[in-house]
Scaffold this motif. Structure first.
Motif, PDB file in Angstrom:
ATOM      1  N   ALA A   1      76.572   3.649  34.735  1.00 49.44           N
ATOM      2  CA  ALA A   1      75.854   4.697  34.021  1.00 49.44           C
ATOM      3  C   ALA A   1      75.125   4.074  32.847  1.00 49.44           C
ATOM      4  CB  ALA A   1      76.803   5.787  33.540  1.00 49.44           C
ATOM      5  N   ASP A   2      73.954   4.590  32.544  1.00 51.87           N
ATOM      6  CA  ASP A   2      73.168   4.163  31.390  1.00 51.87           C
ATOM      7  C   ASP A   2      73.425   5.127  30.239  1.00 51.87           C
ATOM      8  OD1 ASP A   2      72.097   2.094  32.853  1.00 51.87           O
ATOM      9  OD2 ASP A   2      70.267   3.177  33.377  1.00 51.87           O
ATOM     10  N   LEU A   3      73.741   4.580  29.070  1.00 47.74           N
ATOM     11  CA  LEU A   3      74.031   5.396  27.891  1.00 47.74           C
ATOM     12  C   LEU A   3      72.869   5.360  26.915  1.00 47.74           C
ATOM     13  CD1 LEU A   3      77.753   4.493  27.035  1.00 47.74           C
ATOM     14  CD2 LEU A   3      76.895   6.400  28.399  1.00 47.74           C
ATOM     15  N   ARG A   4      72.661   6.476  26.240  1.00 45.59           N
ATOM     16  CA  ARG A   4      71.644   6.571  25.191  1.00 45.59           C
ATOM     17  C   ARG A   4      72.294   7.134  23.932  1.00 45.59           C
ATOM     18  NH1 ARG A   4      66.384   5.754  27.269  1.00 45.59           N
ATOM     19  NH2 ARG A   4      66.450   5.582  29.558  1.00 45.59           N
TER      20      ARG A   4
ATOM     21  N   ALA B   1      82.107   6.602  27.132  1.00 48.47           N
ATOM     22  CA  ALA B   1      81.025   6.802  26.179  1.00 48.47           C
ATOM     23  C   ALA B   1      81.551   6.812  24.747  1.00 48.47           C
ATOM     24  CB  ALA B   1      80.288   8.102  26.480  1.00 48.47           C
ATOM     25  N   ARG B   2      82.691   7.453  24.530  1.00 51.81           N
ATOM     26  CA  ARG B   2      83.246   7.479  23.171  1.00 51.81           C
ATOM     27  C   ARG B   2      83.616   6.076  22.705  1.00 51.81           C
ATOM     28  NH1 ARG B   2      85.903  12.184  25.339  1.00 51.81           N
ATOM     29  NH2 ARG B   2      84.819  14.038  24.566  1.00 51.81           N
ATOM     30  N   ALA B   3      84.063   5.252  23.641  1.00 54.58           N
ATOM     31  CA  ALA B   3      84.434   3.887  23.275  1.00 54.58           C
ATOM     32  C   ALA B   3      83.207   3.021  23.024  1.00 54.58           C
ATOM     33  CB  ALA B   3      85.297   3.272  24.376  1.00 54.58           C
ATOM     34  N   ALA B   4      82.103   3.300  23.725  1.00 56.79           N
ATOM     35  CA  ALA B   4      80.930   2.426  23.658  1.00 56.79           C
ATOM     36  C   ALA B   4      79.930   2.847  22.592  1.00 56.79           C
ATOM     37  CB  ALA B   4      80.231   2.383  25.022  1.00 56.79           C
ATOM     38  N   LEU B   5      79.792   4.151  22.345  1.00 54.54           N
ATOM     39  CA  LEU B   5      78.809   4.636  21.389  1.00 54.54           C
ATOM     40  C   LEU B   5      79.386   4.630  19.979  1.00 54.54           C
ATOM     41  CD1 LEU B   5      77.250   7.625  23.390  1.00 54.54           C
ATOM     42  CD2 LEU B   5      76.345   5.314  23.117  1.00 54.54           C
ATOM     43  N   PRO B   6      78.533   4.716  18.964  1.00 52.50           N
ATOM     44  CA  PRO B   6      79.034   4.738  17.586  1.00 52.50           C
ATOM     45  C   PRO B   6      80.064   5.848  17.370  1.00 52.50           C
ATOM     46  CG  PRO B   6      76.661   4.434  17.597  1.00 52.50           C
ATOM     47  CD  PRO B   6      77.059   4.722  19.009  1.00 52.50           C
ATOM     48  N   THR B   7      81.062   5.573  16.556  1.00 51.93           N
ATOM     49  CA  THR B   7      82.148   6.512  16.302  1.00 51.93           C
ATOM     50  C   THR B   7      81.618   7.859  15.808  1.00 51.93           C
ATOM     51  OG1 THR B   7      83.619   4.686  15.737  1.00 51.93           O
ATOM     52  CG2 THR B   7      84.275   6.882  15.007  1.00 51.93           C
TER      53      THR B   7
ATOM     54  N   GLY C   1      72.944  13.134  13.580  1.00 51.70           N
ATOM     55  CA  GLY C   1      73.232  14.553  13.537  1.00 51.70           C
ATOM     56  C   GLY C   1      74.688  14.796  13.827  1.00 51.70           C
ATOM     57  N   PRO C   2      75.101  16.050  13.894  1.00 56.55           N
ATOM     58  CA  PRO C   2      76.501  16.355  14.199  1.00 56.55           C
ATOM     59  C   PRO C   2      76.851  15.940  15.618  1.00 56.55           C
ATOM     60  CG  PRO C   2      75.166  18.343  14.254  1.00 56.55           C
ATOM     61  CD  PRO C   2      74.290  17.256  13.700  1.00 56.55           C
ATOM     62  N   PRO C   3      78.123  15.659  15.880  1.00 57.40           N
ATOM     63  CA  PRO C   3      78.515  15.267  17.244  1.00 57.40           C
ATOM     64  C   PRO C   3      78.271  16.398  18.241  1.00 57.40           C
ATOM     65  CG  PRO C   3      80.445  15.656  15.884  1.00 57.40           C
ATOM     66  CD  PRO C   3      79.271  15.676  14.963  1.00 57.40           C
ATOM     67  N   ARG C   4      77.805  16.028  19.399  1.00 55.60           N
ATOM     68  CA  ARG C   4      77.578  16.986  20.474  1.00 55.60           C
ATOM     69  C   ARG C   4      78.269  16.500  21.741  1.00 55.60           C
ATOM     70  NH1 ARG C   4      71.101  18.352  19.851  1.00 55.60           N
ATOM     71  NH2 ARG C   4      71.304  19.929  18.218  1.00 55.60           N
ATOM     72  N   PRO C   5      78.504  17.403  22.685  1.00 55.53           N
ATOM     73  CA  PRO C   5      79.111  16.971  23.949  1.00 55.53           C
ATOM     74  C   PRO C   5      78.223  15.965  24.673  1.00 55.53           C
ATOM     75  CG  PRO C   5      79.152  19.369  23.745  1.00 55.53           C
ATOM     76  CD  PRO C   5      78.280  18.858  22.641  1.00 55.53           C
TER      77      PRO C   5
ATOM     78  N   ARG D   1      79.904  10.142  17.467  1.00 53.76           N
ATOM     79  CA  ARG D   1      78.644  10.650  18.017  1.00 53.76           C
ATOM     80  C   ARG D   1      78.849  11.530  19.245  1.00 53.76           C
ATOM     81  NH1 ARG D   1      74.295   9.107  15.898  1.00 53.76           N
ATOM     82  NH2 ARG D   1      74.070  11.352  16.147  1.00 53.76           N
ATOM     83  N   VAL D   2      80.027  11.448  19.883  1.00 49.40           N
ATOM     84  CA  VAL D   2      80.320  12.267  21.058  1.00 49.40           C
ATOM     85  C   VAL D   2      81.407  13.261  20.684  1.00 49.40           C
ATOM     86  CG1 VAL D   2      81.039  12.295  23.470  1.00 49.40           C
ATOM     87  CG2 VAL D   2      79.735  10.357  22.585  1.00 49.40           C
ATOM     88  N   ALA D   3      81.127  14.538  20.833  1.00 52.79           N
ATOM     89  CA  ALA D   3      82.087  15.569  20.462  1.00 52.79           C
ATOM     90  C   ALA D   3      83.304  15.525  21.381  1.00 52.79           C
ATOM     91  CB  ALA D   3      81.430  16.946  20.534  1.00 52.79           C
ATOM     92  N   PRO D   4      84.461  15.938  20.883  1.00 46.46           N
ATOM     93  CA  PRO D   4      85.644  16.004  21.745  1.00 46.46           C
ATOM     94  C   PRO D   4      85.421  16.977  22.899  1.00 46.46           C
ATOM     95  CG  PRO D   4      86.240  16.249  19.420  1.00 46.46           C
ATOM     96  CD  PRO D   4      84.738  16.364  19.499  1.00 46.46           C
ATOM     97  N   GLY D   5      86.215  16.791  23.932  1.00 43.68           N
ATOM     98  CA  GLY D   5      86.146  17.703  25.066  1.00 43.68           C
ATOM     99  C   GLY D   5      85.309  17.165  26.206  1.00 43.68           C
TER     100      GLY D   5
END
Length: 274
Positions: free
Chosen positions: A44-47, A122-128, A52-56, A130-134
């Motif tokens: 998968a490719d991540l962006r 994604a949570r492990a790879a992206l900046p802390t 801004g606030p964390p989003r899913p 930036r990905v909302a829980p859930g």
């Protein structure tokens, strides 16, 4: 927020003359590539989203009638647009028909494994932060819309929402209509009379709608996946998905950030977090 990245940059906005132009349109390269399996297409490719606030996490599942001729690259423009708007995005790849392991059951195995793994990866790879829980929001187009709906039936508690764009919601009817010259038969290995158990397992129209909030966006001018499939699916049960029909929209406009249809897609995506 403006409705497309061209408007953000101040460039003039115009719909493309060729509706399929988005399939070949260049996009900024992804920020990261992650693996969820050993096969070359189990990636998968991540962006990274704009500040801004964390989003899913938005997991984009591309279409192409499940065939190897189409891959995740054509979802680059929409993924880049979503990231500019503050959404973390993962463009999922999977094995497809026409290659070893594609079709039944490999395509489905990959989607199940990939979508299940991507939020944690994604949570492990992206900046802390930036990905909302859930769970993720699944955004699938055409055959990818079918796979998004199918996944939500397999793991109903793991999905924040499903945004299906011009999806193939009824595999038996798509087989009868011979969409894309036998695409459904290639995916499942035959027709409904030949492999009924596969249609029972894989066909959204033969199952109750997903428990997760579900929105379908479909153009009435779609010549590749008739809007009637979505209309029929949305009315199967009183609690069916919300259907947004766009009167002057064809098949590819719903994945084109330069199309007037894109504002409806963005509004539907925001409905999952409002």
């Amino acid at each position: 927020m403006a409705d497309n990245p061209a408007a953000v940059s101040g460039e003039p906005v115009a719909a493309p003359a060729d509706p399929r132009a988005v399939l070949d349109r260049p996009a900024p390269p992804p920020d990261l590539r992650i693996r969820y399996g050993d096969h070359p297409d189990q990636v998968a490719d991540l962006r990274i989203p704009a500040p801004g606030p964390p989003r899913p996490l938005v997991v984009v599942i591309h279409g192409g009638f499940w065939r190897v001729e189409y891959d995740r690259q054509h979802t680059g423009p929409l993924a880049a647009d979503l990231a500019v708007r503050g959404w973390p995005v993962a463009q999922l790849e999977y094995r497809r028909t026409g290659q070893p392991g594609g079709g039944w059951p490999g395509t489905f195995d990959d989607v199940l494994a990939g979508v299940s793994a991507l939020p944690g990866l994604a949570r492990a790879a992206l900046p802390t932060g930036r990905v909302a829980p859930g769970g993720p929001i699944l955004l699938g187009h055409s055959a990818g819309g079918h796979l998004a709906l199918w996944y939500a039936l397999q793991a109903p508690d793991d999905v924040r929402g499903v945004l299906a764009l011009a999806p193939v919601t009824d595999l038996a009817e798509a087989y009868r209509l011979d969409l894309d010259g036998g695409a459904v038969a290639e995916l499942l290995g035959g027709g409904p009379e030949e492999v009924p158990e596969r249609y029972a397992a894989a066909d959204p129209a033969r199952n109750a709608p997903p428990k997760a909030p579900t929105v379908i966006v479909h153009g009435r001018q779609d010549q590749r996946v008739p809007v009637e499939l979505s209309v029929g699916y949305a009315t199967l049960t009183p609690a069916g998905p919300r259907l947004i029909e766009l009167p002057d929209c064809e098949h590819f406009a719903v994945i084109d950030p330069l199309s007037p249809a894109w504002s409806a897609v963005i509004a539907a995506l925001h409905s999952f977090v409002e």
